[in-house]
Scaffold this active site. Sequence first.
Site, PDB file in Angstrom:
ATOM      1  N   GLY A 102      -5.975 -36.505 -10.757  1.00  0.00           N
ATOM      2  CA  GLY A 102      -5.019 -36.641  -9.660  1.00  0.00           C
ATOM      3  C   GLY A 102      -4.736 -38.096  -9.341  1.00  0.00           C
ATOM      4  N   ARG A 105      -5.391 -43.359  -6.992  1.00  0.00           N
ATOM      5  CA  ARG A 105      -5.058 -44.628  -6.326  1.00  0.00           C
ATOM      6  C   ARG A 105      -3.554 -44.847  -6.278  1.00  0.00           C
ATOM      7  NH1 ARG A 105      -6.610 -49.117 -10.885  1.00  0.00           N
ATOM      8  NH2 ARG A 105      -6.322 -47.785 -12.688  1.00  0.00           N
ATOM      9  N   LYS A 125       0.741 -48.158  -6.656  1.00  0.00           N
ATOM     10  CA  LYS A 125      -0.491 -47.968  -7.432  1.00  0.00           C
ATOM     11  C   LYS A 125      -1.525 -48.988  -6.965  1.00  0.00           C
ATOM     12  CE  LYS A 125      -2.236 -47.634 -12.180  1.00  0.00           C
ATOM     13  NZ  LYS A 125      -1.825 -47.551 -13.599  1.00  0.00           N
ATOM     14  N   ASP A 137     -12.361 -46.564  -6.232  1.00  0.00           N
ATOM     15  CA  ASP A 137     -12.197 -47.191  -4.923  1.00  0.00           C
ATOM     16  C   ASP A 137     -10.745 -47.173  -4.437  1.00  0.00           C
ATOM     17  OD1 ASP A 137     -11.043 -48.958  -6.656  1.00  0.00           O
ATOM     18  OD2 ASP A 137     -12.422 -50.617  -6.261  1.00  0.00           O
ATOM     19  N   GLY A 138      -9.877 -46.549  -5.219  1.00  0.00           N
ATOM     20  CA  GLY A 138      -8.481 -46.457  -4.806  1.00  0.00           C
ATOM     21  C   GLY A 138      -7.684 -47.739  -5.000  1.00  0.00           C
ATOM     22  N   ASP A 264      -3.335 -36.696 -19.119  1.00  0.00           N
ATOM     23  CA  ASP A 264      -2.908 -37.072 -17.767  1.00  0.00           C
ATOM     24  C   ASP A 264      -2.070 -38.339 -17.762  1.00  0.00           C
ATOM     25  OD1 ASP A 264      -5.698 -37.924 -18.474  1.00  0.00           O
ATOM     26  OD2 ASP A 264      -5.402 -39.225 -16.745  1.00  0.00           O
TER      27      ASP A 264
HETATM   28  P1  AMP Z   1      -6.475 -43.815 -15.888  1.00  0.00           P
HETATM   29  O1  AMP Z   1      -7.433 -43.779 -17.033  1.00  0.00           O
HETATM   30  O2  AMP Z   1      -6.262 -45.181 -15.299  1.00  0.00           O
HETATM   31  O3  AMP Z   1      -5.196 -43.124 -16.199  1.00  0.00           O
HETATM   32  O4  AMP Z   1      -7.175 -43.020 -14.700  1.00  0.00           O
HETATM   33  C1  AMP Z   1      -7.703 -41.728 -14.846  1.00  0.00           C
HETATM   34  C2  AMP Z   1      -7.916 -41.142 -13.506  1.00  0.00           C
HETATM   35  O5  AMP Z   1      -8.789 -41.953 -12.726  1.00  0.00           O
HETATM   36  C3  AMP Z   1      -6.670 -40.967 -12.659  1.00  0.00           C
HETATM   37  O6  AMP Z   1      -6.807 -39.799 -11.915  1.00  0.00           O
HETATM   38  C4  AMP Z   1      -6.680 -42.187 -11.763  1.00  0.00           C
HETATM   39  O7  AMP Z   1      -5.987 -41.989 -10.568  1.00  0.00           O
HETATM   40  C5  AMP Z   1      -8.160 -42.352 -11.512  1.00  0.00           C
HETATM   41  N1  AMP Z   1      -8.539 -43.740 -11.211  1.00  0.00           N
HETATM   42  C6  AMP Z   1      -8.572 -44.790 -12.052  1.00  0.00           C
HETATM   43  N2  AMP Z   1      -8.984 -45.895 -11.423  1.00  0.00           N
HETATM   44  C7  AMP Z   1      -9.221 -45.550 -10.142  1.00  0.00           C
HETATM   45  C8  AMP Z   1      -9.668 -46.245  -8.969  1.00  0.00           C
HETATM   46  N3  AMP Z   1      -9.994 -47.533  -8.996  1.00  0.00           N
HETATM   47  N4  AMP Z   1      -9.770 -45.543  -7.832  1.00  0.00           N
HETATM   48  C9  AMP Z   1      -9.480 -44.239  -7.780  1.00  0.00           C
HETATM   49  N5  AMP Z   1      -9.073 -43.531  -8.829  1.00  0.00           N
HETATM   50  C10 AMP Z   1      -8.933 -44.178  -9.998  1.00  0.00           C
HETATM   51 MG    MG Z   2      -3.615 -42.377 -15.627  1.00  0.00          MG
END
Ligand code: AMP
Ligand code: MG
Length: 501
Positions: A102, A105, A125, A137-138, A264
Amino acid sequence: MNAPAPFSGSGDHTDAASLPFANAFATLPPAFFTRLQPTPLPHPYLVGVSADAAALIGLDPAVADSDAFIDIFTGNAIAQQSKPLAAVYSGHQFGVWAGQLGDGRAILLGDLPARDGSRLELQLKGAGLTPYSRMGDGRAVLRSSIREFLCSEAMAALGIPTTRALCVTGSDAQVRRETVETAAVATRMSPSFIRFGSFEHWYYNKRHDELKLLADNVIANFYPELLGEDNPYRSLLAEVTRRTAHLMAQWQAVGFMHGVMNTDNMSILGLTLDYGPFGFMEAFDARHICNHTDQQGRYSYQMQPRIGQWNCFALGQALLPLIGSVEDTEAALASYDADFAAKNDALLHAKLGLTTRQPDDDKLFEAMFAILQAGHVDFTLFFRRLGDLRVESNAGDEPLRDLFIERAAFDAWAQQYRARLRHENSADAARKLAMDATNPKYVLRNYLAQVAIDKAQQKDFSEIAKLQHILRRPFDEQPEHDKYADLPPDWAGHLEVSCSS
Ligand code: AMP
Ligand code: MG
């Protein structure tokens, strides 16, 4: 290829706070998202803005330096008509079902009318925690936000389907990654951020009503031409498969490596989505892995077309209950190989300046990739310089030939290529013009982004603006910026790009 002129009509919005936001995504039931507010960052400042992206929504980029703009696009203030939300999705990560993910962030501000009559969603973002943040940490760091910002816009200028990036703001607030870095927010724009994983979410939760609602929403908003089909879900899968195959061919043709092709991160619109540890191929190696955490090389350059297909199969699995039968689902997926091959073939012909098809062209391409691989030749420079080759004289070959350690291997291939050009009576000047319009001179090399990031971390944002300026016309000579087309310097060989962002 000229970038569009900045929007300067009377429709320019000058006040970010009064942008006419709506939220079509929020017409879906509440299970699809959570309404929430972004978390403010202390003392935000503007890091970069894309006038081209701003023009798409009729936003005057001149106001980007105002407090109102910076506050809205950091999440410190909410535009009057915006009702922010975070969306839920799931996905396969590195081939393994990962369950619920989901917008961990990312926060959707809503959608705005675009200049071309369509609508564009705006998403922050790095704007703070959401119910989907899991262990995160969002936040997003300045480094990765600049990379996403620059690359989204550079890809658009290359003519490759992609989400866009309006701006980046930064704050001195600290964010802990491998080291302590500072926070930033990138504002992305796309007709939709719905992913393959958005469908997988409902399929794996066995909630076929929601699955249908999502598919109907996507078809109605983004594929209305499929509404009249007897099985619109099958047609949706077929169309997404086609777009994905084409996107993969376009990535391969410019040497773009995404790095994290999890389901995703796959756009239901066939756009390049979620820029993380991406890279552009430099010293050619088909097995190159741009994401140093991808030890198996699942997402290496040569794997991308296969993984694109794997991801379409994952989407097909999720859509199966709507499509109704395995046979129909397979039929919708069946054209991936042919779609990829056709687009790849067309792009390779264009890259070599060939206007006809000949039976042995595949052999010519294979031989070319073999010498690129053997010599680890710079991908972008090779194709750009190839345009200067003349059919009847090798007098101008040196800059191209110099890219090869094995000159004999190049000479042998060049002989084959010249014979092929002669075969279609290729004219040097016309071919060079066509090749220059398809083989970029400037791409976002990792080290170029790194130099801009290093300066930005010292609050000097000039190099970001400079890269934007150069990369919005990637096919133009821009001789005053020649050094931005050079081989990477020695120190760049040690740059590693991690998933951390
Ligand atoms: P990504 O590999 O960057 O596409 O991220 C995979 C998942 O992790 C997605 O659901 C992102 O929203 C979540 N995500 C990545 N980095 C963070 C973060 N620093 N804080 C919260 N969620 C994160
Ligand atoms: Mg992603």
